[in-house]
Design a protein around this motif. Structure first.
Motif, PDB file in Angstrom:
ATOM      1  N   MET A  30       3.465  12.550  -2.592  1.00 56.67           N
ATOM      2  CA  MET A  30       2.111  12.820  -2.049  1.00 56.67           C
ATOM      3  C   MET A  30       1.411  11.945  -3.220  1.00 56.67           C
ATOM      4  SD  MET A  30       1.655  15.200   0.073  1.00 56.67           S
ATOM      5  CE  MET A  30      -0.221  15.285  -0.132  1.00 56.67           C
ATOM      6  N   ILE A  31       0.018  11.357  -2.665  1.00 57.04           N
ATOM      7  CA  ILE A  31      -0.815  10.156  -3.356  1.00 57.04           C
ATOM      8  C   ILE A  31      -1.963  11.115  -3.580  1.00 57.04           C
ATOM      9  CG2 ILE A  31      -2.200   8.283  -3.378  1.00 57.04           C
ATOM     10  CD1 ILE A  31       0.252   7.404  -3.352  1.00 57.04           C
ATOM     11  N   GLU A  32      -1.540  11.305  -5.075  1.00 50.83           N
ATOM     12  CA  GLU A  32      -2.993  12.160  -5.697  1.00 50.83           C
ATOM     13  C   GLU A  32      -4.595  11.072  -5.217  1.00 50.83           C
ATOM     14  OE1 GLU A  32      -2.646  12.433 -10.092  1.00 50.83           O
ATOM     15  OE2 GLU A  32      -0.664  13.875  -9.382  1.00 50.83           O
ATOM     16  N   GLN A  33      -5.804  12.171  -5.207  1.00 56.10           N
ATOM     17  CA  GLN A  33      -7.222  11.497  -5.050  1.00 56.10           C
ATOM     18  C   GLN A  33      -6.932  10.263  -5.690  1.00 56.10           C
ATOM     19  OE1 GLN A  33     -10.856  13.434  -5.866  1.00 56.10           O
ATOM     20  NE2 GLN A  33     -11.528  12.655  -4.177  1.00 56.10           N
ATOM     21  N   GLY A  34      -7.367   9.270  -5.020  1.00 57.14           N
ATOM     22  CA  GLY A  34      -7.770   7.485  -6.195  1.00 57.14           C
ATOM     23  C   GLY A  34      -6.479   6.735  -6.152  1.00 57.14           C
ATOM     24  N   GLY A  35      -5.471   7.860  -5.914  1.00 54.13           N
ATOM     25  CA  GLY A  35      -4.363   6.861  -6.737  1.00 54.13           C
ATOM     26  C   GLY A  35      -3.629   6.795  -7.606  1.00 54.13           C
ATOM     27  N   THR A  36      -4.851   8.033  -8.983  1.00 50.87           N
ATOM     28  CA  THR A  36      -4.101   8.232 -10.018  1.00 50.87           C
ATOM     29  C   THR A  36      -2.902   8.340 -10.413  1.00 50.87           C
ATOM     30  OG1 THR A  36      -4.827  10.069  -9.544  1.00 50.87           O
ATOM     31  CG2 THR A  36      -6.235   8.947 -10.574  1.00 50.87           C
ATOM     32  N   ASN A  37      -1.879   8.834  -9.620  1.00 49.89           N
ATOM     33  CA  ASN A  37      -0.825   8.637  -9.953  1.00 49.89           C
ATOM     34  C   ASN A  37       0.222   7.282  -9.462  1.00 49.89           C
ATOM     35  OD1 ASN A  37      -0.891   9.448  -6.881  1.00 49.89           O
ATOM     36  ND2 ASN A  37       1.213  10.186  -6.862  1.00 49.89           N
ATOM     37  N   VAL A  38       0.350   6.460  -9.611  1.00 46.31           N
ATOM     38  CA  VAL A  38       0.903   5.226  -9.026  1.00 46.31           C
ATOM     39  C   VAL A  38      -0.184   4.383  -9.932  1.00 46.31           C
ATOM     40  CG1 VAL A  38       1.795   5.794  -6.526  1.00 46.31           C
ATOM     41  CG2 VAL A  38      -0.587   4.660  -7.048  1.00 46.31           C
ATOM     42  N   SER A  39       0.412   2.936 -10.213  1.00 45.31           N
ATOM     43  CA  SER A  39       0.355   1.878 -10.916  1.00 45.31           C
ATOM     44  C   SER A  39      -0.868   0.792 -10.187  1.00 45.31           C
ATOM     45  CB  SER A  39       1.239   1.121 -12.273  1.00 45.31           C
ATOM     46  OG  SER A  39       1.740   0.079 -11.032  1.00 45.31           O
ATOM     47  N   GLY A  40      -1.791   0.293 -10.905  1.00 45.73           N
ATOM     48  CA  GLY A  40      -2.749  -1.117 -10.435  1.00 45.73           C
ATOM     49  C   GLY A  40      -1.936  -1.674  -9.159  1.00 45.73           C
ATOM     50  N   GLY A  41      -0.821  -2.087  -9.790  1.00 48.00           N
ATOM     51  CA  GLY A  41       0.310  -3.286  -9.056  1.00 48.00           C
ATOM     52  C   GLY A  41       0.995  -2.395  -7.655  1.00 48.00           C
ATOM     53  N   GLN A  42       0.971  -1.789  -8.016  1.00 45.17           N
ATOM     54  CA  GLN A  42       1.586  -0.776  -7.249  1.00 45.17           C
ATOM     55  C   GLN A  42       0.233  -0.389  -6.125  1.00 45.17           C
ATOM     56  OE1 GLN A  42       3.396   1.919  -9.162  1.00 45.17           O
ATOM     57  NE2 GLN A  42       5.881   1.818  -9.351  1.00 45.17           N
ATOM     58  N   LYS A  43      -0.255  -0.032  -6.043  1.00 48.33           N
ATOM     59  CA  LYS A  43      -1.389   0.656  -5.295  1.00 48.33           C
ATOM     60  C   LYS A  43      -2.100  -0.505  -4.798  1.00 48.33           C
ATOM     61  CE  LYS A  43      -4.607   3.000  -7.250  1.00 48.33           C
ATOM     62  NZ  LYS A  43      -6.390   2.809  -7.461  1.00 48.33           N
ATOM     63  N   GLN A  44      -2.389  -1.748  -5.216  1.00 47.28           N
ATOM     64  CA  GLN A  44      -2.307  -3.110  -4.395  1.00 47.28           C
ATOM     65  C   GLN A  44      -1.139  -3.366  -3.477  1.00 47.28           C
ATOM     66  OE1 GLN A  44      -2.913  -6.343  -7.727  1.00 47.28           O
ATOM     67  NE2 GLN A  44      -5.477  -5.583  -8.154  1.00 47.28           N
ATOM     68  N   ARG A  45      -0.120  -3.585  -3.798  1.00 46.46           N
ATOM     69  CA  ARG A  45       1.479  -3.662  -3.342  1.00 46.46           C
ATOM     70  C   ARG A  45       0.717  -2.550  -2.111  1.00 46.46           C
ATOM     71  NH1 ARG A  45       6.196  -4.491  -7.568  1.00 46.46           N
ATOM     72  NH2 ARG A  45       4.748  -2.920  -8.082  1.00 46.46           N
ATOM     73  N   LEU A  46       1.145  -1.234  -2.470  1.00 47.79           N
ATOM     74  CA  LEU A  46       0.469  -0.636  -1.164  1.00 47.79           C
ATOM     75  C   LEU A  46      -0.398  -0.859   0.228  1.00 47.79           C
ATOM     76  CD1 LEU A  46       1.251   2.897  -2.579  1.00 47.79           C
ATOM     77  CD2 LEU A  46       2.722   1.440  -1.318  1.00 47.79           C
ATOM     78  N   CYS A  47      -2.006  -1.198  -0.401  1.00 42.82           N
ATOM     79  CA  CYS A  47      -3.229  -1.775   0.125  1.00 42.82           C
ATOM     80  C   CYS A  47      -2.305  -2.918   0.939  1.00 42.82           C
ATOM     81  CB  CYS A  47      -4.471  -2.039  -0.649  1.00 42.82           C
ATOM     82  SG  CYS A  47      -4.755  -0.153  -1.782  1.00 42.82           S
ATOM     83  N   ILE A  48      -1.753  -3.599   0.178  1.00 38.97           N
ATOM     84  CA  ILE A  48      -1.373  -5.120   1.049  1.00 38.97           C
ATOM     85  C   ILE A  48      -0.811  -4.761   2.046  1.00 38.97           C
ATOM     86  CG2 ILE A  48      -0.006  -7.335   1.114  1.00 38.97           C
ATOM     87  CD1 ILE A  48      -1.529  -7.469  -2.151  1.00 38.97           C
ATOM     88  N   ALA A  49       0.310  -3.770   2.292  1.00 41.95           N
ATOM     89  CA  ALA A  49       1.217  -3.465   3.301  1.00 41.95           C
ATOM     90  C   ALA A  49       0.208  -2.549   4.389  1.00 41.95           C
ATOM     91  CB  ALA A  49       2.659  -2.421   2.776  1.00 41.95           C
ATOM     92  N   ARG A  50      -0.525  -1.313   4.206  1.00 39.90           N
ATOM     93  CA  ARG A  50      -1.226  -0.885   4.778  1.00 39.90           C
ATOM     94  C   ARG A  50      -2.577  -2.067   5.701  1.00 39.90           C
ATOM     95  NH1 ARG A  50      -5.532   2.575   1.908  1.00 39.90           N
ATOM     96  NH2 ARG A  50      -6.459   1.132   1.403  1.00 39.90           N
ATOM     97  N   ALA A  51      -2.575  -3.027   5.128  1.00 40.84           N
ATOM     98  CA  ALA A  51      -2.857  -4.377   5.941  1.00 40.84           C
ATOM     99  C   ALA A  51      -1.859  -4.871   7.172  1.00 40.84           C
ATOM    100  CB  ALA A  51      -4.164  -5.110   4.559  1.00 40.84           C
TER     101      ALA A  51
END
Length: 580
Positions: free
Chosen positions: A468-489
């Motif tokens: 589960m990703i918390e609101q705003g992605g607060t339970n993942v790091s900035g780098g992890q968030k960016q990589r997930l967003c790249i994968a989503r794209a």
């Protein structure tokens, strides 16, 4: 179209309960003014020596009228609640849907905090105002008219008391409403600032805590909240004068009726007017005065709500600055991009252009790096490609077709943009990734995550892609968030992939692996990389240097080292400076 008409268009399926409310209100008012008439007749008959059966019969009529009035009130309340809540639901849907269709320039015009206030506080005010309108705003004038008519029929000359009391009360209530209105209206603009403060703090909570500025922010919020409280207190203090004014008029009315009525009863020995009529006149007097007070309160509340109506109508009447053409192109041929003499400014009244004299050709499948200092309009440039903004002059072409000729959904499906501060939504990692493609298989999800260098850390979570990703992605790091967003794209399988400084939070090794994955797995996709690090764009087919909204230089890494002083300075600062 007027603001009220605009709002009423959202009524739709709630017209029936609205009409039923009005019918039951009419019934309730009619029965309420009939009851004192029956009471007066009963009192007079008792005075004349009526027998028990006759008294019981009249009493039963009174009970029946009271019960019928109660039922009408219950049904009116039920249907008015249904109608007003339904209107609020439709308004929220309409406003939210409208905002979803806005361009960035439309959103800039209102501001996000103001849109939040409009979809919460303003809609609640309209809901309450609508309920008050179809109930009290109809009931009070009807009660006023019916009560005056019945009082004139029953009381004769005693009804003249209203000729004195009503003007005094009306004048006083108008003055109270007039004084209270400015304070009520001022509150709504201050609500925007209060919501902006809350929104800003929630988003920047880590910064606030990092600088230990909690006390400062609490003080700032308290000041804004105190300001709103003062406005409301000022308005309510004025409105509170309604009660003593009402009581003065009511007691004056009662004393006048009792004094004059008693004299008439005694002098005419009950032939001109009886005790029953005096009792009814007092009741009608109270009904008239309460109706007037309610009308004044309605005036204040509806005028206050009118500000909310106008604010909501502004959103509903706003036309998106970006719309589909009449016969849109429904297919993007390839990922080629052409900027032809592009000029852009954020608004017609802007003093300077954010971009000017932009001429740039990018072949499909190329990797293009964009470098430039803060304020050089790098992000503005790429936002023109998926038509988040429209050019002021010139044209932007994708696949050889002006972006303004495409169907918006088709164009934006062909262009994936990953921002530096991209957002993850509440839900599982898999749910977030499927924003890129809701029909993506597990194999496609894993492949996209491998290219984006996200698969490794996702596997380390106990629940993997079901984490589960918390609101705003607060339970993942900035780098992890960016990589997930790249994968989503990547799951969109776009013809154009834009990374707007979206690897800033990952280390240089991971950044290099991501770019390697792009070359190997999506060679036909046009890749545009905005970066602060020269290392992120050194191997690009073309590097674009932006300065002050204009292209300062273009070329490969080697070419720019020879021809561009700006690029050479950036390169030397980041390499030789780093070594020192």
């Amino acid at each position: 179209m007027g603001p009220v008409k605009t709002i009423l268009k959202s009524l739709r399926d709630n017209k029936k309960p609205t009409i039923l409310t009005l019918l039951f209100i009419i019934g309730e008012v009619f029965l309420e003014v009939v009851i004192p008439f029956i009471t007066a007749d009963l009192v007079n008959r008792i005075q004349q020596g009526a027998m028990v059966p006759e008294i019981v019969s009249k009493g039963m009529w009174m009970v029946a009228a009271a019960m019928a009035s109660l039922l009408c009130g219950i049904f009116a309340g039920t249907f008015s609640a249904k109608a007003s809540a339904g209107l609020a639901r439709n308004l929220r849907f309409d406003v939210f849907s409208k905002v979803q269709g806005f361009s960035f320039s439309n959103i800039d015009k209102f501001s996000s905090s103001s849109l939040v206030t409009r979809t919460t506080t303003d809609i609640t005010n309209v809901q309450n105002a609508y309920m008050m309108t179809i109930r009290t705003a109809v009931r009070a004038p009807m009660m006023l008219i019916f009560a005056i008519v019945m009082a004139s029929i029953m009381g004769g000359r005693l009804a003249l008391t209203f000729a004195v009391v009503i003007p005094v009360l009306v004048f006083g209530l108008i003055m109270i409403a007039k004084k209270a209105m400015p304070a009520f209206i001022a509150v709504f603009r201050k609500y925007d600032k209060l919501n902006e403060s809350v929104e800003e703090n929630v988003r920047a909570m880590r910064v606030v805590k990092g600088f230990a500025r909690e006390d400062y922010e609490i003080k700032k919020f308290s000041t804004a909240s105190e300001d709103i409280m003062k406005d409301f207190t000022k308005a309510e203090r004025i409105v509170a004068l309604n009660t003593p004014l009402m009581q003065f008029c009511m007691y004056f009315n009662m004393i006048f009726i009792l004094l004059v009525g008693s004299k008439l009863v005694i002098s005419s020995q009950g032939e001109t007017i009886g005790v029953g009529q005096i009792s009814a006149m007092i009741t009608y007097g109270v009904q008239v005065l309460f109706s007037l007070m309610m009308i004044s309160m309605i005036y204040v509340m509806l005028t206050m709500s009118l500000e909310s109506v106008k604010r909501l109508a502004e959103v509903l009447n706003e036309s998106s600055s970006i719309t589909n053409p009449e016969q849109p192109v429904m297919e993007v041929a390839d990922g080629s991009i052409d900027f032809e003499d592009v000029h852009f400014k954020y608004s017609k009244n802007a003093e300077r252009e954010a971009l000017f004299d932009i001429d740039l050709h990018i072949d499909s499948g190329m990797t293009v790096g964009i470098l430039g200092g803060t304020g050089s309009s790098k992000s503005t440039l790429i936002q023109l490609i998926p038509r988040l903004y429209d050019v002021t002059s010139g044209s932007v072409k994708v696949g050889g077709v002006d972006v303004r000729e495409y169907d918006l959904e088709v164009l934006r499906d062909a262009v994936s943009v990953v921002l530096q501060k991209n957002v993850l939504f509440s839900g599982t990692i898999r749910d977030n990734l499927k924003w890129g493609n809701e029909n993506a298989t597990d194999e496609q999800i894993i492949e996209a995550c491998k290219i984006a260098q996200a698969h490794g850390f996702v596997q380390q979570f106990e629940k993997g892609y079901d984490t589960m990703i918390e609101q705003g992605g607060t339970n993942v790091s900035g780098g992890q968030k960016q990589r997930l967003c790249i994968a989503r794209a990547l799951l969109k399988t776009p013809k154009i992939l834009i990374l707007d400084d979206s690897t800033s939070a990952v280390d240089m090794k991971t950044d290099a692996l991501i770019r390697k994955g792009f070359r190997e797995y999506i060679p036909e996709t046009t890749k545009i990389i905005i970066a602060q690090r020269v290392a992120s764009v050194m191997d690009a087919d073309m590097i674009v240097i932006l300065e002050g909204g204009k292209i300062a230089a273009t070329g490969t890494h080697d070419e720019l080292l020879k021809s561009s002083a700006i690029y050479r300075e950036i390169y030397e600062q980041q390499t030789k400076g780093g070594e020192e």
